[in-house]
Scaffold this motif. Structure first.
Motif, PDB file in Angstrom:
ATOM      1  N   LEU A   1      42.010  68.501  55.070  1.00  0.00           N
ATOM      2  CA  LEU A   1      42.230  67.690  54.791  1.00  0.00           C
ATOM      3  C   LEU A   1      42.152  66.560  56.433  1.00  0.00           C
ATOM      4  CD1 LEU A   1      43.992  65.755  52.384  1.00  0.00           C
ATOM      5  CD2 LEU A   1      46.132  66.519  54.090  1.00  0.00           C
ATOM      6  N   ASP A   2      42.423  66.611  57.253  1.00  0.00           N
ATOM      7  CA  ASP A   2      42.627  66.252  58.389  1.00  0.00           C
ATOM      8  C   ASP A   2      40.989  65.869  58.776  1.00  0.00           C
ATOM      9  OD1 ASP A   2      45.027  64.789  58.574  1.00  0.00           O
ATOM     10  OD2 ASP A   2      45.735  66.946  59.081  1.00  0.00           O
ATOM     11  N   GLY A   3      40.527  66.500  58.076  1.00  0.00           N
ATOM     12  CA  GLY A   3      39.102  66.346  58.803  1.00  0.00           C
ATOM     13  C   GLY A   3      38.209  65.096  58.076  1.00  0.00           C
ATOM     14  N   LYS A   4      39.151  64.663  56.838  1.00  0.00           N
ATOM     15  CA  LYS A   4      38.787  62.955  56.111  1.00  0.00           C
ATOM     16  C   LYS A   4      39.036  62.155  56.845  1.00  0.00           C
ATOM     17  CE  LYS A   4      39.203  65.816  51.596  1.00  0.00           C
ATOM     18  NZ  LYS A   4      40.393  65.002  50.069  1.00  0.00           N
ATOM     19  N   TYR A   5      39.654  62.341  57.750  1.00  0.00           N
ATOM     20  CA  TYR A   5      40.904  61.214  58.743  1.00  0.00           C
ATOM     21  C   TYR A   5      39.879  61.128  60.120  1.00  0.00           C
ATOM     22  CZ  TYR A   5      42.999  60.753  54.529  1.00  0.00           C
ATOM     23  OH  TYR A   5      44.342  61.168  53.361  1.00  0.00           O
ATOM     24  N   PHE A   6      39.893  62.563  60.551  1.00  0.00           N
ATOM     25  CA  PHE A   6      39.572  62.485  62.465  1.00  0.00           C
ATOM     26  C   PHE A   6      38.095  62.853  62.545  1.00  0.00           C
ATOM     27  CE2 PHE A   6      44.159  62.684  61.537  1.00  0.00           C
ATOM     28  CZ  PHE A   6      44.085  60.874  61.572  1.00  0.00           C
ATOM     29  N   LYS A   7      36.989  62.874  63.354  1.00  0.00           N
ATOM     30  CA  LYS A   7      35.563  63.581  63.834  1.00  0.00           C
ATOM     31  C   LYS A   7      36.523  64.699  64.992  1.00  0.00           C
ATOM     32  CE  LYS A   7      33.414  59.643  63.849  1.00  0.00           C
ATOM     33  NZ  LYS A   7      32.622  58.543  64.277  1.00  0.00           N
ATOM     34  N   ASP A   8      35.479  65.936  64.660  1.00  0.00           N
ATOM     35  CA  ASP A   8      35.713  67.025  64.541  1.00  0.00           C
ATOM     36  C   ASP A   8      35.842  66.610  66.718  1.00  0.00           C
ATOM     37  OD1 ASP A   8      35.884  68.438  62.240  1.00  0.00           O
ATOM     38  OD2 ASP A   8      34.308  69.401  62.120  1.00  0.00           O
ATOM     39  N   ASP A   9      35.021  65.712  66.809  1.00  0.00           N
ATOM     40  CA  ASP A   9      34.325  65.952  68.351  1.00  0.00           C
ATOM     41  C   ASP A   9      35.730  65.608  69.647  1.00  0.00           C
ATOM     42  OD1 ASP A   9      33.644  63.843  67.366  1.00  0.00           O
ATOM     43  OD2 ASP A   9      32.624  62.840  69.109  1.00  0.00           O
ATOM     44  N   LEU A  10      36.217  64.509  68.323  1.00  0.00           N
ATOM     45  CA  LEU A  10      37.628  63.770  68.997  1.00  0.00           C
ATOM     46  C   LEU A  10      38.898  64.965  69.265  1.00  0.00           C
ATOM     47  CD1 LEU A  10      37.820  60.532  67.436  1.00  0.00           C
ATOM     48  CD2 LEU A  10      37.046  61.355  69.392  1.00  0.00           C
ATOM     49  N   ILE A  11      39.029  65.752  68.275  1.00  0.00           N
ATOM     50  CA  ILE A  11      39.513  66.899  67.856  1.00  0.00           C
ATOM     51  C   ILE A  11      39.967  67.720  68.729  1.00  0.00           C
ATOM     52  CG2 ILE A  11      40.699  68.699  66.452  1.00  0.00           C
ATOM     53  CD1 ILE A  11      40.445  66.977  64.616  1.00  0.00           C
ATOM     54  N   GLU A  12      38.229  68.179  68.797  1.00  0.00           N
ATOM     55  CA  GLU A  12      38.423  69.288  70.586  1.00  0.00           C
ATOM     56  C   GLU A  12      38.889  68.751  71.270  1.00  0.00           C
ATOM     57  OE1 GLU A  12      34.165  70.707  68.956  1.00  0.00           O
ATOM     58  OE2 GLU A  12      34.528  71.080  67.607  1.00  0.00           O
ATOM     59  N   LYS A  13      37.893  67.477  72.166  1.00  0.00           N
ATOM     60  CA  LYS A  13      37.893  66.675  73.084  1.00  0.00           C
ATOM     61  C   LYS A  13      39.557  67.039  73.600  1.00  0.00           C
ATOM     62  CE  LYS A  13      36.995  63.332  76.121  1.00  0.00           C
ATOM     63  NZ  LYS A  13      35.158  61.609  76.317  1.00  0.00           N
ATOM     64  N   HIS A  14      40.129  66.220  72.578  1.00  0.00           N
ATOM     65  CA  HIS A  14      41.601  65.334  72.897  1.00  0.00           C
ATOM     66  C   HIS A  14      42.801  66.346  72.427  1.00  0.00           C
ATOM     67  CE1 HIS A  14      40.189  62.002  74.509  1.00  0.00           C
ATOM     68  NE2 HIS A  14      39.423  61.969  73.509  1.00  0.00           N
ATOM     69  N   GLY A  15      42.584  67.725  71.257  1.00  0.00           N
ATOM     70  CA  GLY A  15      44.141  67.772  70.880  1.00  0.00           C
ATOM     71  C   GLY A  15      44.645  66.984  69.994  1.00  0.00           C
ATOM     72  N   VAL A  16      45.262  67.864  68.882  1.00  0.00           N
ATOM     73  CA  VAL A  16      46.559  67.014  68.228  1.00  0.00           C
ATOM     74  C   VAL A  16      47.570  66.642  68.524  1.00  0.00           C
ATOM     75  CG1 VAL A  16      44.491  67.406  66.934  1.00  0.00           C
ATOM     76  CG2 VAL A  16      46.851  69.020  66.656  1.00  0.00           C
ATOM     77  N   VAL A  17      48.691  65.494  68.653  1.00  0.00           N
ATOM     78  CA  VAL A  17      49.878  65.537  68.874  1.00  0.00           C
ATOM     79  C   VAL A  17      50.485  65.091  67.532  1.00  0.00           C
ATOM     80  CG1 VAL A  17      49.748  63.306  69.432  1.00  0.00           C
ATOM     81  CG2 VAL A  17      51.500  64.311  70.060  1.00  0.00           C
ATOM     82  N   ILE A  18      51.214  66.201  67.335  1.00  0.00           N
ATOM     83  CA  ILE A  18      52.352  65.746  65.996  1.00  0.00           C
ATOM     84  C   ILE A  18      53.878  65.642  66.646  1.00  0.00           C
ATOM     85  CG2 ILE A  18      53.435  67.367  63.879  1.00  0.00           C
ATOM     86  CD1 ILE A  18      49.973  67.126  64.103  1.00  0.00           C
ATOM     87  N   VAL A  19      54.580  64.400  65.585  1.00  0.00           N
ATOM     88  CA  VAL A  19      55.689  63.957  66.120  1.00  0.00           C
ATOM     89  C   VAL A  19      56.398  63.912  64.460  1.00  0.00           C
ATOM     90  CG1 VAL A  19      54.886  61.740  67.756  1.00  0.00           C
ATOM     91  CG2 VAL A  19      54.969  61.607  65.562  1.00  0.00           C
ATOM     92  N   GLY A  20      58.100  64.998  65.555  1.00  0.00           N
ATOM     93  CA  GLY A  20      58.514  64.829  64.074  1.00  0.00           C
ATOM     94  C   GLY A  20      59.379  63.441  64.128  1.00  0.00           C
ATOM     95  N   ILE A  21      59.858  63.001  63.103  1.00  0.00           N
ATOM     96  CA  ILE A  21      59.941  61.734  62.505  1.00  0.00           C
ATOM     97  C   ILE A  21      60.947  61.831  61.420  1.00  0.00           C
ATOM     98  CG2 ILE A  21      57.809  60.790  63.052  1.00  0.00           C
ATOM     99  CD1 ILE A  21      57.091  61.074  59.564  1.00  0.00           C
ATOM    100  N   GLU A  22      62.387  60.510  62.164  1.00  0.00           N
ATOM    101  CA  GLU A  22      62.920  60.786  61.395  1.00  0.00           C
ATOM    102  C   GLU A  22      63.081  58.727  60.848  1.00  0.00           C
ATOM    103  OE1 GLU A  22      67.800  59.507  62.846  1.00  0.00           O
ATOM    104  OE2 GLU A  22      66.841  61.673  63.100  1.00  0.00           O
ATOM    105  N   LEU A  23      63.583  59.284  59.487  1.00  0.00           N
ATOM    106  CA  LEU A  23      63.358  57.880  58.684  1.00  0.00           C
ATOM    107  C   LEU A  23      64.244  56.763  59.103  1.00  0.00           C
ATOM    108  CD1 LEU A  23      61.744  55.638  56.257  1.00  0.00           C
ATOM    109  CD2 LEU A  23      63.644  56.848  54.951  1.00  0.00           C
ATOM    110  N   ILE A  24      63.938  56.043  59.612  1.00  0.00           N
ATOM    111  CA  ILE A  24      65.038  54.541  60.493  1.00  0.00           C
ATOM    112  C   ILE A  24      66.049  54.012  58.816  1.00  0.00           C
ATOM    113  CG2 ILE A  24      65.750  52.617  61.952  1.00  0.00           C
ATOM    114  CD1 ILE A  24      64.366  54.358  63.916  1.00  0.00           C
ATOM    115  N   SER A  25      64.398  53.338  58.205  1.00  0.00           N
ATOM    116  CA  SER A  25      64.621  51.586  57.641  1.00  0.00           C
ATOM    117  C   SER A  25      62.864  52.018  56.476  1.00  0.00           C
ATOM    118  CB  SER A  25      64.816  50.504  57.875  1.00  0.00           C
ATOM    119  OG  SER A  25      63.548  49.938  58.961  1.00  0.00           O
TER     120      SER A  25
END
Length: 108
Positions: free
Chosen positions: A84-108
């Motif tokens: 799924l995420d390979g559809k949006y992000f290039k593998d070489d960028l993921i391998e070079k930088h890794g990924v950040v996951i942010v927890g989110i809370e809806l405000i509005s």
């Protein structure tokens, strides 16, 4: 930040509690309590969220193994998460930088 309409709706209804990106640019600098505007349809449909946590992973599959359906509600396993995420992000960028996951809370 632009996200899919489906992701926006999942965040809005509380099914999706995390958003992830390649860990570079603005995304690598977000901190807990930062606010983030997410939109689809070029700003017509948008929400504001507060970042509750920031986590680093080697790839989206590892993030899914750790967070499960709270991260990707429509995904059943690690391989699907990578596809799924390979559809949006290039593998070489993921391998070079890794990924950040942010927890989110809806405000509005």
């Amino acid at each position: 930040k632009r996200i899919s309409k489906k992701s926006l709706d999942l965040i809005r209804n509380g099914s999706k509690k995390y958003e992830g990106r390649v860990c570079w640019g603005q995304w690598k600098n977000f901190k807990i309590n930062d606010q983030l505007d997410l939109f689809s349809n070029y700003g017509v449909d948008n929400i504001r969220v507060k970042i509750t946590t920031c986590m680093l992973f080697d790839n989206f599959g590892d993030a899914f193994e750790h967070l499960g359906c709270d991260f990707l509600p429509e995904v059943k396993n690690k391989d699907e998460a990578i596809q799924l995420d390979g559809k949006y992000f290039k593998d070489d960028l993921i391998e070079k930088h890794g990924v950040v996951i942010v927890g989110i809370e809806l405000i509005s």
